[in-house]
Write a protein that holds these residues in place. Structure first.
Motif, PDB file in Angstrom:
ATOM      1  N   SER A  32       0.806  -1.109   0.060  1.00  0.00           N
ATOM      2  CA  SER A  32       0.080  -0.041   0.048  1.00  0.00           C
ATOM      3  C   SER A  32       0.642   1.260   0.024  1.00  0.00           C
ATOM      4  O   SER A  32       0.325   2.220  -0.310  1.00  0.00           O
ATOM      5  N   GLN A  33       2.043   1.309   0.501  1.00  0.00           N
ATOM      6  CA  GLN A  33       3.030   2.505   0.601  1.00  0.00           C
ATOM      7  C   GLN A  33       4.028   2.214  -0.370  1.00  0.00           C
ATOM      8  O   GLN A  33       5.068   2.777  -0.269  1.00  0.00           O
ATOM      9  N   GLY A  34       3.738   1.464  -1.518  1.00  0.00           N
ATOM     10  CA  GLY A  34       4.939   1.079  -2.489  1.00  0.00           C
ATOM     11  C   GLY A  34       5.790  -0.088  -1.932  1.00  0.00           C
ATOM     12  O   GLY A  34       5.985  -0.301  -0.761  1.00  0.00           O
ATOM     13  N   ALA A  35       6.751  -0.079  -2.864  1.00  0.00           N
ATOM     14  CA  ALA A  35       8.041  -1.015  -2.423  1.00  0.00           C
ATOM     15  C   ALA A  35       9.096  -0.813  -3.455  1.00  0.00           C
ATOM     16  O   ALA A  35       9.055  -0.329  -4.585  1.00  0.00           O
ATOM     17  N   HIS A  89      16.236 -17.442  -9.504  1.00  0.00           N
ATOM     18  CA  HIS A  89      16.415 -15.880  -9.099  1.00  0.00           C
ATOM     19  C   HIS A  89      15.352 -15.735  -7.717  1.00  0.00           C
ATOM     20  O   HIS A  89      14.242 -16.321  -7.643  1.00  0.00           O
ATOM     21  N   ILE A  90      15.829 -15.044  -6.826  1.00  0.00           N
ATOM     22  CA  ILE A  90      15.293 -14.665  -5.589  1.00  0.00           C
ATOM     23  C   ILE A  90      14.661 -13.127  -5.796  1.00  0.00           C
ATOM     24  O   ILE A  90      15.551 -12.184  -6.090  1.00  0.00           O
ATOM     25  N   ILE A  91      13.301 -13.005  -5.784  1.00  0.00           N
ATOM     26  CA  ILE A  91      12.761 -11.766  -6.113  1.00  0.00           C
ATOM     27  C   ILE A  91      12.737 -11.429  -4.542  1.00  0.00           C
ATOM     28  O   ILE A  91      11.621 -11.814  -3.867  1.00  0.00           O
ATOM     29  N   VAL A  92      13.040  -9.962  -4.412  1.00  0.00           N
ATOM     30  CA  VAL A  92      12.434  -9.407  -2.922  1.00  0.00           C
ATOM     31  C   VAL A  92      11.679  -8.182  -3.253  1.00  0.00           C
ATOM     32  O   VAL A  92      12.302  -7.197  -3.708  1.00  0.00           O
ATOM     33  N   PHE A  93      10.421  -8.095  -2.675  1.00  0.00           N
ATOM     34  CA  PHE A  93       9.793  -6.795  -2.729  1.00  0.00           C
ATOM     35  C   PHE A  93       9.764  -6.192  -1.470  1.00  0.00           C
ATOM     36  O   PHE A  93       9.336  -6.844  -0.257  1.00  0.00           O
ATOM     37  N   ILE A  94      10.457  -5.314  -1.042  1.00  0.00           N
ATOM     38  CA  ILE A  94      10.812  -4.623   0.092  1.00  0.00           C
ATOM     39  C   ILE A  94      10.027  -3.397   0.500  1.00  0.00           C
ATOM     40  O   ILE A  94       9.778  -2.500  -0.645  1.00  0.00           O
ATOM     41  N   CYS A  95       9.143  -3.548   1.281  1.00  0.00           N
ATOM     42  CA  CYS A  95       8.123  -2.635   1.883  1.00  0.00           C
ATOM     43  C   CYS A  95       8.527  -1.896   2.962  1.00  0.00           C
ATOM     44  O   CYS A  95       9.567  -2.462   3.571  1.00  0.00           O
ATOM     45  N   GLY A  96       8.112  -0.848   3.243  1.00  0.00           N
ATOM     46  CA  GLY A  96       8.568  -0.160   4.559  1.00  0.00           C
ATOM     47  C   GLY A  96       9.394   0.883   4.284  1.00  0.00           C
ATOM     48  O   GLY A  96       9.776   1.362   3.210  1.00  0.00           O
TER      49      GLY A  96
END
Length: 185
Positions: A32-35, A89-96
């Motif tokens: 909700s706040q992007g990533a 591949h390791i996909i990381v969606f970093i939020c916060g």
């Protein structure tokens, strides 16, 4: 379920932002706040580094171990983020907060790369996409991370890390590098 969600995020398929937000929340990922997207490529898996005596089955086991360790590391630093393993591949969606801070993203990326060594002596390259404010545009963040991963490997070889903001004009050369590497020399 998680794999389909990640596919929808990175493919750019037509999905409403609300639908992606709900599905993400169900999986513990708050977009909700992007990533920002971090894409980790295991250099041995992609053929950039060869290890004598390392069979594909053992490599797969080590990549799975790396994925598990990355998941724990990310959830301890940014619990509303999501980590997925797709095609080696390791996909990381970093939020916060980390998603907005380029220096924090680099530190987290370095920590994830270091896990490759502890997961069985793996060399890990990384591409970091720019911050993406909308869930429905997460394919852009993934594409940026993929370009950064590819350009970083071309410029610095295995074990590289590059943020999309640093790709610059090399982005234009990437297509030529991939089609005809000798043309660049």
């Amino acid at each position: 379920l998680k794999g389909d969600f990640v596919d929808d995020l990175i493919s750019g398929a037509e999905h409403s932002g609300d639908s992606l937000l709900r599905r993400g929340a169900f999986l513990g990922c708050d977009l909700s706040q992007g990533a920002a997207v971090i894409l980790l490529g295991v250099d041995e898996f992609d053929g950039l580094v060869s290890r004598k005596g390392l069979e594909q089955e053992e490599l797969d086991r080590r990549v799975e171990l790396l994925f598990s360790q990355c998941s724990r590391c990310v959830s301890s630093s940014e619990p509303s983020s999501l980590v997925s393993l797709k095609s080696g591949h390791i996909i990381v969606f970093i939020c916060g907060k980390t998603a907005h801070d380029a220096a924090a993203l680099r530190r987290l990326t370095a920590a994830l790369q270091n896990l490759g060594e502890t997961a069985g002596g793996l060399s890990v390259s990384a591409g970091i996409g720019g911050f993406t404010p909308e869930a429905a545009q997460m394919d852009r963040g993934y594409s940026e991370a993929l370009v950064a991963l590819k350009v970083g490997r071309k410029l610095s070889g295995p074990g590289s890390v590059l943020h999309f903001a640093e790709v610059g004009t090399y982005r234009l050369l990437l297509d030529i590098w991939e089609r005809d590497p000798d043309e660049i020399r």
